[in-house]
Design a protein around this motif. Structure first.
Motif, PDB file in Angstrom:
ATOM      1  N   PRO A  73       0.803  -1.227   0.000  1.00  0.00           N
ATOM      2  CA  PRO A  73       0.000   0.000   0.000  1.00  0.00           C
ATOM      3  C   PRO A  73       0.837   1.279   0.000  1.00  0.00           C
ATOM      4  CG  PRO A  73      -0.772  -1.525   1.697  1.00  0.00           C
ATOM      5  CD  PRO A  73       0.450  -2.123   1.106  1.00  0.00           C
ATOM      6  N   GLU A  74       1.824   1.358   0.908  1.00  0.00           N
ATOM      7  CA  GLU A  74       2.558   2.624   1.015  1.00  0.00           C
ATOM      8  C   GLU A  74       3.380   2.921  -0.220  1.00  0.00           C
ATOM      9  OE1 GLU A  74       4.829   3.510   4.512  1.00  0.00           O
ATOM     10  OE2 GLU A  74       3.165   2.766   5.743  1.00  0.00           O
ATOM     11  N   LEU A 110      -6.498   1.977  -9.963  1.00  0.00           N
ATOM     12  CA  LEU A 110      -6.807   0.576  -9.626  1.00  0.00           C
ATOM     13  C   LEU A 110      -8.048   0.091 -10.377  1.00  0.00           C
ATOM     14  CD1 LEU A 110      -6.000   0.536  -5.807  1.00  0.00           C
ATOM     15  CD2 LEU A 110      -4.706  -0.525  -7.648  1.00  0.00           C
ATOM     16  N   ARG A 142      -6.837  14.312  -0.118  1.00  0.00           N
ATOM     17  CA  ARG A 142      -5.864  14.660  -1.158  1.00  0.00           C
ATOM     18  C   ARG A 142      -6.570  15.270  -2.380  1.00  0.00           C
ATOM     19  NH1 ARG A 142      -3.848  13.400  -6.181  1.00  0.00           N
ATOM     20  NH2 ARG A 142      -1.687  12.730  -6.347  1.00  0.00           N
ATOM     21  N   LEU A 193       2.991   1.755  -3.194  1.00  0.00           N
ATOM     22  CA  LEU A 193       2.152   1.961  -4.369  1.00  0.00           C
ATOM     23  C   LEU A 193       1.571   3.385  -4.376  1.00  0.00           C
ATOM     24  CD1 LEU A 193       1.512   0.057  -6.720  1.00  0.00           C
ATOM     25  CD2 LEU A 193      -0.766  -0.181  -5.748  1.00  0.00           C
ATOM     26  N   VAL A 194       1.191   3.858  -3.205  1.00  0.00           N
ATOM     27  CA  VAL A 194       0.703   5.228  -3.108  1.00  0.00           C
ATOM     28  C   VAL A 194       1.801   6.199  -3.543  1.00  0.00           C
ATOM     29  CG1 VAL A 194       0.069   7.040  -1.459  1.00  0.00           C
ATOM     30  CG2 VAL A 194      -1.093   4.830  -1.394  1.00  0.00           C
ATOM     31  N   MET A 223      -5.942   7.273  -6.950  1.00  0.00           N
ATOM     32  CA  MET A 223      -5.634   5.853  -6.738  1.00  0.00           C
ATOM     33  C   MET A 223      -6.827   4.984  -7.159  1.00  0.00           C
ATOM     34  SD  MET A 223      -2.898   4.552  -5.575  1.00  0.00           S
ATOM     35  CE  MET A 223      -2.322   2.955  -5.071  1.00  0.00           C
ATOM     36  N   LEU A 224      -8.015   5.451  -6.838  1.00  0.00           N
ATOM     37  CA  LEU A 224      -9.228   4.722  -7.231  1.00  0.00           C
ATOM     38  C   LEU A 224      -9.280   4.607  -8.754  1.00  0.00           C
ATOM     39  CD1 LEU A 224     -11.948   3.440  -6.354  1.00  0.00           C
ATOM     40  CD2 LEU A 224     -12.989   5.680  -6.706  1.00  0.00           C
ATOM     41  N   ARG A 226     -14.480  13.434   7.520  1.00  0.00           N
ATOM     42  CA  ARG A 226     -14.406  12.060   7.966  1.00  0.00           C
ATOM     43  C   ARG A 226     -12.960  11.582   8.022  1.00  0.00           C
ATOM     44  NH1 ARG A 226     -14.663   7.774   4.760  1.00  0.00           N
ATOM     45  NH2 ARG A 226     -15.766   8.848   3.082  1.00  0.00           N
ATOM     46  N   LYS A 227     -12.175  11.956   6.968  1.00  0.00           N
ATOM     47  CA  LYS A 227     -10.799  11.467   6.906  1.00  0.00           C
ATOM     48  C   LYS A 227      -9.828  12.369   7.638  1.00  0.00           C
ATOM     49  CE  LYS A 227     -10.403   9.033   2.547  1.00  0.00           C
ATOM     50  NZ  LYS A 227      -9.849   9.142   1.195  1.00  0.00           N
ATOM     51  N   ARG A 253     -18.830  16.001  -8.109  1.00  0.00           N
ATOM     52  CA  ARG A 253     -19.293  16.075  -6.732  1.00  0.00           C
ATOM     53  C   ARG A 253     -19.409  17.524  -6.278  1.00  0.00           C
ATOM     54  NH1 ARG A 253     -15.043  11.882  -4.433  1.00  0.00           N
ATOM     55  NH2 ARG A 253     -15.837  12.452  -2.391  1.00  0.00           N
ATOM     56  N   PHE A 276     -14.979   7.470 -15.098  1.00  0.00           N
ATOM     57  CA  PHE A 276     -14.307   8.469 -14.267  1.00  0.00           C
ATOM     58  C   PHE A 276     -14.487   9.891 -14.791  1.00  0.00           C
ATOM     59  CE2 PHE A 276     -12.510   4.669 -12.612  1.00  0.00           C
ATOM     60  CZ  PHE A 276     -12.420   4.959 -11.264  1.00  0.00           C
ATOM     61  N   LEU A 311      -8.489  14.953   6.305  1.00  0.00           N
ATOM     62  CA  LEU A 311      -8.118  15.770   5.152  1.00  0.00           C
ATOM     63  C   LEU A 311      -8.207  14.886   3.913  1.00  0.00           C
ATOM     64  CD1 LEU A 311      -4.258  16.335   5.326  1.00  0.00           C
ATOM     65  CD2 LEU A 311      -5.494  14.678   6.679  1.00  0.00           C
TER      66      LEU A 311
END
Lengths: 375, 139
Positions: free
Chosen positions: A243-244, A306, A296, A246-247, A302-303, A291-292, A280, A273, A294
């Motif tokens: 994960p790290e 993938l 990005r 790849l980000v 990333m969505l 919620r998060k 939004r 996409f 912050l």
């Protein structure tokens, strides 16, 4: 059906011999036009659709430059369904594989096309050969003759350095020069009735199988390329897995979607996409960032990557044009090479290998993958 | 406080959702960690839904469908199965496969299997720990 012939090259000029053959097809009305790589008088390399048999000066069927995957062009100009016009498309193996996938995805009508495949040992990074394009004839001639250096050519595009498909897999007619002396002869292989009909009136000699020198050369080329792919994928594995990492690998993505736009097999008229789903409202962004903590920006890169892999990997032809179009240089070529090869292997599928193999996600067998869902 | 995984569940309307209903009406006990979303078919669960849940911080994603051969739409779950093979392959190629996605066939009659599956999956995720993407705000 496979009919093989050696074509005698005139005046030691393989390209002129082939272009003359093209001109004859146009004169006799076998094709209405030919899509083929060309270099303009200004030294600009682009594919052209040529229909005038006399205007052949700039046409270079073997040009080792690929700025766009020809399958994208074919989809653009011949994507409107059956039209009663047939054009010949002169394509490198990875471009042809793209066309095969697009035919299966019902984006291109097979009956509009005469598929002419050419050998391709690799294409150059554009910046390495820009100056040489001013003398395009000399450039291509040297390229055809000096076959020893293809095996390990660092100036080839990364995708080409890892490519084991130097000859077309699906075609009406294939034109080969690898492992031969192209100053003397070329090999023509017709795989369909249509392909055979193109051989009328040519100075050829029938052969039962390809010359041994060619077979040996192609197997050596393929072996070295597979080796290079293994090395580059091992390097990718060292710094991109998990994960790290790849980000970080995708960290600089601008969300421009160029990789989708130039992809020969990314065929949707409206990409998910770029649909309203992603229009939004501000309060939605604020809600997510609350919620998060912050969020990005640009959001959802990333969505995007993938999901794109999940949507396209069974048809990816590993041409690497996505990476060429990436403004921030994300290493998509090696990544897609690995991901798509593994994904296709799961279904014993190879993109562009055959028009008869169904796309993996449009078919199934009842008695397969029984362990999935039962663990 | 101990870690409690958050699971997003996509349940097929015809089998697994009814199975979940049966577990409930039968008063079976199972962990409350899963947020169920009813879908008409497991075959309608595009990878983007799974990925979005994971990238937005869900610790696990569960997909429940009819047993092979029992699909209300004849072949939806066979396609789900192929899509999962592809999904798993991609995650493995990228070093992302941690067992956070579970597909299981649960019929309308299998309330117990539903309760057991949620229990088992919750246990598994407790062991695996929180989804790292939860803290990688960069995504």
């Amino acid at each position: 059906m496979l009919l093989m012939k050696m074509l005698r090259v005139r005046r030691k000029d393989p390209e002129a011999t082939v272009v003359e053959m093209f001109s004859n097809w146009l004169r006799s009305g076998k094709v209405a036009g030919l899509l083929v790589p060309a270099v303009s008088k200004l030294g600009i390399a682009v594919p052209v659709l040529f229909s005038d048999p006399e205007r052949v000066d700039n046409v270079h069927p073997f040009l080792p430059v690929m700025k766009v995957n020809g399958a994208s062009i074919v989809a653009e100009i011949a994507g409107g369904g059956s039209s009663g016009v047939r054009i010949g498309v002169v394509l490198k193996p990875c471009e042809m594989r793209g066309v095969v996938e697009l035919i299966k995805l019902q984006q291109v009508a097979r009956e509009n096309l005469l598929l002419i495949g050419v050998d391709c040992p690799g294409t150059y990074k554009l910046e390495k050969v820009k100056a040489e394009l001013n003398d395009s004839k000399g450039f291509v001639r040297n390229f055809l003759m000096e076959q020893g250096r293809y095996l390990n050519e660092p100036n080839f595009r990364t995708a080409c350095q890892m490519c084991e498909f130097s000859v077309p897999l699906v075609y009406d007619l294939a034109i080969g020069f690898l492992g031969l002396d192209p100053g003397q002869e070329l090999i023509l292989t017709a795989a369909t009735e249509l392909g055979v009909s193109l051989l009328d009136g040519l100075e050829t000699v029938d052969i039962a199988e390809p010359p041994k020198a060619r077979v040996d050369y192609l197997s050596e080329l393929s072996r070295i390329r597979q080796q290079q792919a293994v090395e580059k994928i091992a390097e990718f594995d060292r710094h991109a897995l998990g994960p790290e990492r790849l980000v970080k690998y995708f960290a600089d993505c601008l969300n421009c979607h160029n990789c989708m736009k130039v992809c020969p097999v990314c065929y949707c008229r409206q990409c998910f996409f770029e649909s309203e789903v992603f229009d939004r409202e501000l309060d939605d962004y604020v809600r997510v960032s609350r919620r998060k903590g912050l969020n990005r920006m640009p959001a959802g890169t990333m969505l995007y990557h993938l999901t794109r892999m999940n949507h396209m990997m069974t048809s990816c032809v590993q041409c690497g044009i996505c990476e060429e179009s990436c403004p921030v240089g994300i290493g998509l070529t090696v990544l897609y090479k690995k991901v798509s090869r593994n994904a296709q292997a799961e279904f014993n599928y190879l993109s562009g290998r055959s028009l008869d193999e169904p796309l993996p996600l449009t078919t199934f067998r009842e008695d397969e993958f029984r362990e999935i869902g039962e663990e | 406080m101990s870690f409690e995984p958050r699971i997003i569940g996509f349940l097929c309307n015809w089998c697994t959702y009814a199975g979940a209903d049966l577990a409930g009406t039968s008063r079976m006990q199972y962990p409350p960690n899963m947020r169920p979303i009813r879908v008409m078919c497991s075959g309608s669960v595009d990878s983007v839904y799974i990925l979005r849940a994971l990238l937005d911080g869900a610790d696990g994603v569960f997909i429940g469908g009819c047993h092979p051969g029992d699909c209300h739409y004849v072949s939806g779950n066979y396609k789900t199965r192929r899509r999962m093979v592809l999904f798993n392959s991609i995650m493995r190629s990228l070093g992302l496969e941690e067992g956070r996605v579970l597909l299981r066939w649960i019929s309308a009659a299998e309330g117990k299997k539903f309760a057991d599956t949620v229990t088992e999956f919750t246990e598994r995720l407790r062991k695996i720990g929180p989804n790292p993407f939860k803290h990688l705000w960069e995504v």
